[in-house]
Design an enzyme around this catalytic site. Structure first.
Site, PDB file in Angstrom:
ATOM      1  N   SER A 139       9.066 -19.726   2.307  1.00 43.53           N
ATOM      2  CA  SER A 139       9.731 -18.911   1.298  1.00 43.53           C
ATOM      3  C   SER A 139      10.087 -19.711   0.052  1.00 43.53           C
ATOM      4  CB  SER A 139      10.999 -18.268   1.881  1.00 43.53           C
ATOM      5  OG  SER A 139      11.855 -19.250   2.439  1.00 43.53           O
ATOM      6  N   GLU A 173       4.600 -11.391  -0.255  1.00 39.52           N
ATOM      7  CA  GLU A 173       4.176 -12.197  -1.396  1.00 39.52           C
ATOM      8  C   GLU A 173       2.951 -13.016  -0.986  1.00 39.52           C
ATOM      9  OE1 GLU A 173       7.895 -13.217  -4.288  1.00 39.52           O
ATOM     10  OE2 GLU A 173       7.904 -14.267  -2.376  1.00 39.52           O
ATOM     11  N   ASN A 211      12.563 -14.934  -4.661  1.00 37.19           N
ATOM     12  CA  ASN A 211      13.652 -15.882  -4.402  1.00 37.19           C
ATOM     13  C   ASN A 211      13.982 -16.722  -5.629  1.00 37.19           C
ATOM     14  OD1 ASN A 211      14.201 -15.060  -1.821  1.00 37.19           O
ATOM     15  ND2 ASN A 211      12.912 -16.590  -0.834  1.00 37.19           N
TER      16      ASN A 211
END
Length: 429
Positions: A139, A173, A211
């Site tokens: 991530s 993503e 993020n």
């Protein structure tokens, strides 16, 4: 959103002549929360999947959790008992990496540390078949660096960032490395749609699209606490705006320890001259990790997810404000929304200029499908267009004169100067 979803399937400079490769078998490394959820995605789509964990006990727990999740879904009438068995039949638990040799795609979902992930890829390099796609479910980490660690397969390496819980969340993503081949990228996008996800192409940077934008959103929420707001005031202002949950309720749900680990890993990159709030860190040092420990920014009764304001948190906030010499004041909901959402939007402009996001509408899809931004507002970038980019820029410039981090994005300045909107920008692209 209708048009945004259709645009997201198109990648500039990759034509229809590039066809996706067949994915008939998959492998997942890691049987924890993320690995288990990703494994279920393949089983749900009817793709045979092997899930690997070197620890037999952990593997057994992971398989039991998957079955429990399916049985809970069946109990709600969403699938049948036969569906449970059919999907579990798609899943094969394995403890030896060589068992993944026949997989067309292998996704690692191990601990979020570069050394650990590189080690997994080095071992996969020795056993995966030629042409197999190797994907990282990171991530935050640099997927280009991961790809460079297996140079002979760099064209087949990319990031596939699933959102937790992976078997439920729609966003995916698809992180495009510098070396990934067009065929691998197209295959990943086609696979995402087959898994019933919303795949969005993202460039490589810390945090990718979502993020990276989340960071300034959460940063300003923390600063607002030191300046006079309470966690419940910040959360209420943003849920009244339309967010499904406020930032501090989200932190408690996700677990404060996850971001704490990331902050410590990247602490060397933080500019010591810029403002930093230690409130998160101090709560973690007290063992307050959120709902899973019964206390985070809120307190939780055993077996309940209802947040209860806690004076312990207020003491931590007051101490931090006092140490910095901040005079606390009354803060209204309009300021809370502006302070949290405008830096998020400003970061989105930087992503567009850098090519991290292909389109403003892609950013909107990320935030609606991954972060529960209110769909009726069209996503944060569409919302900024509706507010008026000149107004957004004026506020960002005003705040930049007295606050760290608020440097206006050059693309935002240029669009305002030229009298153009984000809709115009997307149309031109």
């Amino acid at each position: 959103m209708f048009f945004a979803e259709r645009a997201a399937a198109k990648v500039p400079r990759i034509g229809r002549e590039v066809e996706p490769q067949a994915i008939a078998a998959a492998g997942v490394v890691g049987s924890g929360t993320m690995g288990g959820g990703i494994t279920m995605c393949f089983a749900d789509a009817g793709i045979p999947v092997k899930v690997l964990d070197a620890n037999p006990q952990a593997l057994q727990r992971g398989i039991a959790t998957m079955r429990k999740n399916y049985e809970a879904t069946a109990a709600k009438g969403r699938i049948t008992a036969a569906d449970v068995e059919r999907r579990m039949g798609m899943i094969t638990p394995v403890t030896d990496l060589s068992a993944l040799a026949d997989a067309d795609i292998i996704i690692e979902a191990v601990f979020e540390e570069m050394a650990v992930k590189k080690d997994v890829f080095a071992r996969l390099d020795k056993v995966a078949k030629a042409g197999a796609i190797l994907a990282s479910n990171t991530s935050y980490l640099d997927v280009d660096e991961i790809a460079a660690s297996v140079p002979g397969r760099a064209g087949n390496v990319l990031g596939l960032h699933f959102f937790s819980p992976a078997n439920v969340m729609r966003l995916l993503e698809v992180v495009r490395t510098r070396t990934v081949s067009p065929g691998t990228l197209v295959t990943a996008l086609a696979l995402g749609r087959r898994l019933r996800k919303m795949p969005i192409v993202a460039g490589v940077c810390q945090g990718f699209i979502g993020n990276r934008m989340l960071k300034p959103y959460l940063r300003e929420a923390l600063f607002l606490l030191e300046e006079g707001a309470s966690p419940q005031q910040v959360d209420k202002a943003l849920t009244d705006f339309g967010m499904a949950m406020g930032p501090f309720a989200v932190k408690d749900l996700a677990g404060l320890d996850i971001d704490w680990r990331n902050r410590k890993a990247f602490a060397h990159e933080r500019d010591p001259s810029k403002r930093y709030s230690p409130v998160d860190d101090r709560l973690c040092e007290m063992g307050r990790f959120g709902q899973k420990t019964g206390a985070g920014y809120y307190r939780y009764e055993k077996g309940s997810r209802t947040p209860i304001p806690d004076p312990v948190v207020e003491d931590v906030i007051l101490r931090s404000a006092m140490e910095k010499g901040i005079t606390r004041r009354s803060i209204g909901p309009e300021e809370i929304v502006t302070r949290c959402l405008y830096p998020l939007v400003n970061e989105g402009f930087k992503e567009l200029e850098e090519g991290i996001a292909l389109r403003a509408s892609d950013i909107d899809l990320v935030w609606i499908n991954g972060y529960a931004f209110p769909a009726w507002r069209g996503g944060p970038m569409h919302w900024a267009d509706s507010v008026g980019l000149a107004r957004v820029l004026a506020e960002v410039e005003r705040l930049s004169r007295t606050n760290d981090y608020w440097e206006p994005a050059p693309l935002l300045q240029r669009l305002v100067r030229e009298g153009r909107s984000l809709a115009d920008l997307d149309a031109g692209r």
